[in-house]
Structure formats: structure tokens, C-alpha cells
Design an enzyme around this catalytic site. Structure first.
Site: not given
Length: 518
Positions: A168, A170, A175, A410, A412, A417
């Protein structure tokens, strides 16, 4: 007779399982990220701040889809040595083709392109993948592939626990000097290019030491035994004429998009100009990359050594005042639900923003989440659910689109704190914690934490429903949804913007023992 049918079914499953094979005895060349890239244009990006913060990394939040794609396209255009691209989903839509065009343009300049894609969304696309892989400066690998000699549907049964566990991750690294990671896959809905579905998502662009950590992790996935070179999965390699024809088709498609409304707006995105002119603002501080090892998908689900969840545990345990949670797919399970209630019980304010049934693009996930809502609310946890519909003002902010666009969370992210922030690919559900591999970064920069907290506050005020419990006449609790629509307060006594049969179906699904797969 029933026994005989069971025997026949078992035989058929065994035959299908035996037919589902993957290539063996092939070469998988080991390659690694380039390390001598400090003299590249991107190596000199923010040279003065880099020298002033030698042990720290710089971060820039990519809040909207236009900036997120413009940044990727711009950085790909500036690449001189390498592009390392890793995604769970890589759609064959406008955004996917624009991205492929950028990768090929870089490869044409002599840049080495390594593209690692999970196989979940690649059904029927072997020819296109093989064509891209055929470029001398491009290599494509497919993570945890399905067998090509048996249909995928049967493999969900015969290889349950294998092909159902996915990569999952991404990441997009240029470079070995700049990286982008977060919640976005490659597809229209992630970059404000789908007029009917708008994902509220989040990426972060990073420079400094954390980039080397992302590159090292990419190398682990790239060189592991689950990453199959695309060429070994293709039954028949594309001919020279097929390669030439597909490249020409892509170029024609890109040319046809030149005057499209999306590209007109994209070309005006200021983030690209700021990158080119070295004016993009970065916040500097310490950061830690947290991740699952690629071998997680091969391990028993009870084994949690070196899992991302274990690496995040100290941040959860150190909470003193507040945690803000953005999680589009939130299925806590009994242990996490109990922990969140315990946090609330010792005075930590726990607030969670997730999708409503109407805004969730995976209704089955909502079935797993819904059964925990009352217990969480009783335990002092605050729940907010996204309103699926964008207001006229919000649609105008999305570059003037008309119509009834559906909004879906979508992003996440967790804010600890108001001091530290996690941004990555991790949902708070069993699939993410136990089944799939994930990656993210914990950023120790209070200014970014405060900015994310303001985003949370603004979202729950303008675009979400607040859940509360109300006593029925019979003394039982019921959930009500408080929100605002057309600038007026509204209260729903059932799942907002849903019909009876959808609610009924989700209620039925919530009774099934499928939580571990959600």
C-alpha cells in the site's frame, strides 16, 4: 449427495491452485539508489537552509491535488539521475497517462526510472506495462503478482492470505534528493481531476536526510523476492511496432489534453514555479521514517516485529493532552477501540475524522467501523464523519466545477499533542495494521502540527458531521449526526444522505466475520 459436491468443489479448488503459478528461475538484477547526486539541480535545492540544518529534514505540505500533481510533474522534469516511483494504484486515466508521459520524458533524457507498482490494479494491463518496461532507461516491477495463467477471481479463493495482502506504499523520489510521500495513489480522483469524486488527501514533500531513508526502503522493496520484473510476467513481449504505436498513442493523447480545463489550471499552479525558482518554503526539523518491511506480506499475521504499528506505539503511549486522527478507513478492532477509550479516560482528548457511509468509497469498510461507534462515543471519544457533498463555495474552490461533486476523505494523518505529525499511507484498520505494507513519516515540527490541527478544526466545522448519542424512549442509545448544510444546522437520525436499502445492506454486512480483511 452434499458430501459429493463438497468433494468435487475441493478437487476443483486444488486444480485451480495448482494452475496458479508464477515464473521461476529468472534474473532479478539488484540495483540501488544513486548516492552521488549532491551536484544535481535538486541536490542544490534550498542549499543555504540545508547547510544551516545539516541533521534535519525540510518539509512542505501538499494539501490540494493540483499542487500535489504539479510538484511531481515539475520534479520529474528536473530529474537528472533517477526517478524511483512506488505506488499501490496506478490508474490508466488522464493523471496516469500524464504521469507516464513524465516518466518517459525523463527516461528519454537518460534518467534511470524504476517503477514499482502493486498488482492489485494492473489486471489486463500487461501489454502497456511491458511497453513502458521496454524503454532502455525504464524498469517496471510488479509487487506480489497474481498468476497470469489463472483468472484473478479464483485466486482470491485459492491464494487467500497471499494475494489479498498488498503493498500500500506511496513514494515518489527524485535524484535521491527530494521525495513525496503520503496518501495519494496515481489517478484522477487523487489530484482534483475527477469532477464527480474529490478525495481530500495529503502528501508531504521532503528534502534532507529523510530522503535517503525513503530511498533505502525503496531499494528493499525493489530487490525483494516479491518484486517481479514486468518482462517475466508477460506471456508475449510487445513487438517493436506495438511499442512505437503505443508511444505514439500516448503522445497524441497528451497533445489532445493541452487545452483541457484541468491542464490550463495545472499550468498556473504556483508550486511548480516556486520549485524552479527555489522559492518553495520548507519547515525544518527532525523526522523519522516508519514503515513495514516487504516481507510482512509473507509473515504470519501474528508476527509484528519491525511493523509500522510497533514503531508508532511510543508516540501513542506518550500522549498527554490530545490526538487528532484523519483516517478514511477506520475499523479499529477491539484492542485499538479499547486503547482509545483508555486514552480518553485518562484525560487525553481523542478526536477522529473518518468517512460517513455516503462519503466512503468502500461501503464494506463502513460496515466494520459502524459497530464500534456507540462504544467509542460512550467512552468519551469524539467522532466526526465527512459530509459527502461539496457546497457551492467548496466546488468553486475546486476551480469552478459545477454539478454535485462527491467529497471523500483519503488523507491518513495523526497529530500527537500538537507537537508531532504522522503523514503516510496507513489507515487505522486491520488490513493496514496486519495484512498490507505501509509507510509514513513522523515529523517533529510543532508549526506543522499546529497547521494540521487547524485543518482538522476547519474540516469538522465546515465539511463533517459530529456524532452524538441520544436516548430513545426505551432507554437505548441511538446515534444522531449534527452538521451544517447550506449554512444552516441540520440533525440526522440515520446515516446522512443514504437510502434505506443501503443502510440495510451495510447492517447485514456488519454481522459477517470479515473484519480482518477490512
Amino acid at each position: 449427495m452434499p458430501g459429493r459436491w463438497r468433494q468435487i468443489g475441493c478437487v476443483l479448488l486444488l486444480l485451480l491452485s495448482a494452475c496458479a503459478t508464477l515464473p521461476e528461475n529468472f534474473q532479478r538484477p539488484q540495483t540501488c539508489a544513486f548516492t552521488n547526486t549532491g551536484d544535481t539541480l535538486l541536490g542544490q535545492l534550498q542549499a543555504e537552509p540545508r547547510s544551516a540544518h545539516p541533521q534535519e529534514s525540510g518539509f512542505h505540505l501538499l494539501r490540494n491535488g493540483l499542487d500535489a500533481f504539479a510538484a511531481r510533474a515539475c520534479l520529474a522534469g528536473l530529474a537528472e539521475r533517477s526517478l524511483d516511483v512506488q505506488y499501490y494504484l496506478y490508474h490508466d486515466d488522464m493523471i496516469g497517462r500524464l504521469m507516464t508521459d513524465q516518466l518517459l520524458r525523463a527516461a528519454d533524457r537518460g534518467v534511470r526510472v524504476r517503477l514499482l507498482v502493486d498488482d492489485m490494479g494492473m489486471d489486463g494491463r500487461d501489454l502497456g506495462v511491458a511497453t513502458l518496461d521496454g524503454h532502455p532507461n525504464v524498469e517496471v516491477r510488479i509487487f506480489n503478482p497474481f498468476s497470469r495463467n489463472v483468472g484473478r477471481t479464483s485466486q482470491y479463493i485459492t491464494r487467500l492470505g497471499s494475494v489479498t495482502r498488498r503493498m500500500h506504499n506511496k513514494t515518489f523520489t527524485i535524484d535521491n534528493q527530494v521525495t513525496i510521500l503520503g496518501g495519494r495513489n496515481i489517478g484522477n480522483e487523487y489530484f482534483d481531476a475527477n469532477p464527480d469524486l474529490v478525495f481530500s488527501d495529503l502528501d508531504v514533500m521532503a528534502i534532507g536526510p529523510v530522503v535517503g531513508d525513503v530511498s533505502a526502503l525503496f531499494d528493499q522493496y525493489w530487490n525483494c523476492k516479491l518484486a517481479y520484473p514486468a518482462r517475466v510476467l508477460v506471456r508475449k513481449p510487445p513487438t517493436h511496432d506495438q511499442v512505437a504505436r503505443m508511444r505514439l498513442q500516448l503522445e497524441q493523447y497528451i497533445s489532445d489534453q493541452a487545452g483541457s480545463p484541468y491542464l490550463e489550471v495545472l499550468n498556473r499552479a504556483s508550486v511548480a514555479q516556486q520549485i524552479v525558482e527555489d522559492r518553495l518554503a520548507f519547515e525544518w526539523g527532525e523526522a523519522r521514517l516508519v514503515f513495514d518491511q516487504p516481507e510482512k506480506v509473507l509473515q504470519d499475521i501474528g508476527s509484528t516485529e519491525r511493523h509500522l504499528g510497533s514503531q508508532l506505539q511510543p508516540y501513542w503511549e506518550a500522549l498527554e493532552e490530545e490526538v487528532l486522527i484523519f483516517s478514511p478507513y477506520f475499523v479499529p478492532g477491539k484492542p485499538l477501540a479499547k486503547f482509545l477509550i483508555q486514552l480518553a479516560g485518562r484525560g487525553v482528548r481523542v478526536r477522529i475524522l473518518t468517512n460517513s457511509l455516503a462519503s466512503n468509497d468502500v461501503g464494506l469498510v463502513h460496515a466494520g467501523y459502524a459497530k464500534y461507534r456507540k462504544a467509542l462515543l460512550r467512552g468519551g471519544v469524539e467522532l466526526y464523519e465527512m459530509n459527502r457533498m461539496l457546497t457551492r463555495k467548496q466546488r468553486k474552490a475546486k476551480k469552478g466545477r459545477e454539478g454535485r461533486a462527491k467529497a471523500s476523505l483519503h488523507a491518513k494523518s495523526f497529530v500527537f499533542d500538537r507537537k508531532e505529525v504522522f503523514i503516510g499511507s496507513l489507515n487505522l484498520d486491520s488490513r493496514a495494521m496486519i495484512q498490507n505494507t505501509e509507510v509514513g513519516v513522523v515529523i517533529d515540527i510543532p508549526d506543522i502540527a499546529e497547521e494540521m490541527a487547524r485543518t482538522f478544526e476547519r474540516t469538522i466545522e465546515q465539511s463533517a458531521f459530529r456524532l452524538a448519542l441520544k436516548k430513545r424512549k426505551n432507554g437505548r442509545d441511538r446515534i444522531v449526526w449534527h452538521g451544517r448544510e447550506n449554512s444552516k444546522p441540520v440533525v440526522f437520525t440515520h446515516e446522512p444522505h443514504t437510502g434505506f436499502w443501503r443502510r440495510f445492506g451495510i447492517g447485514f454486512l456488519s454481522l459477517l466475520p470479515i473484519e480482518s480483511q477490512l
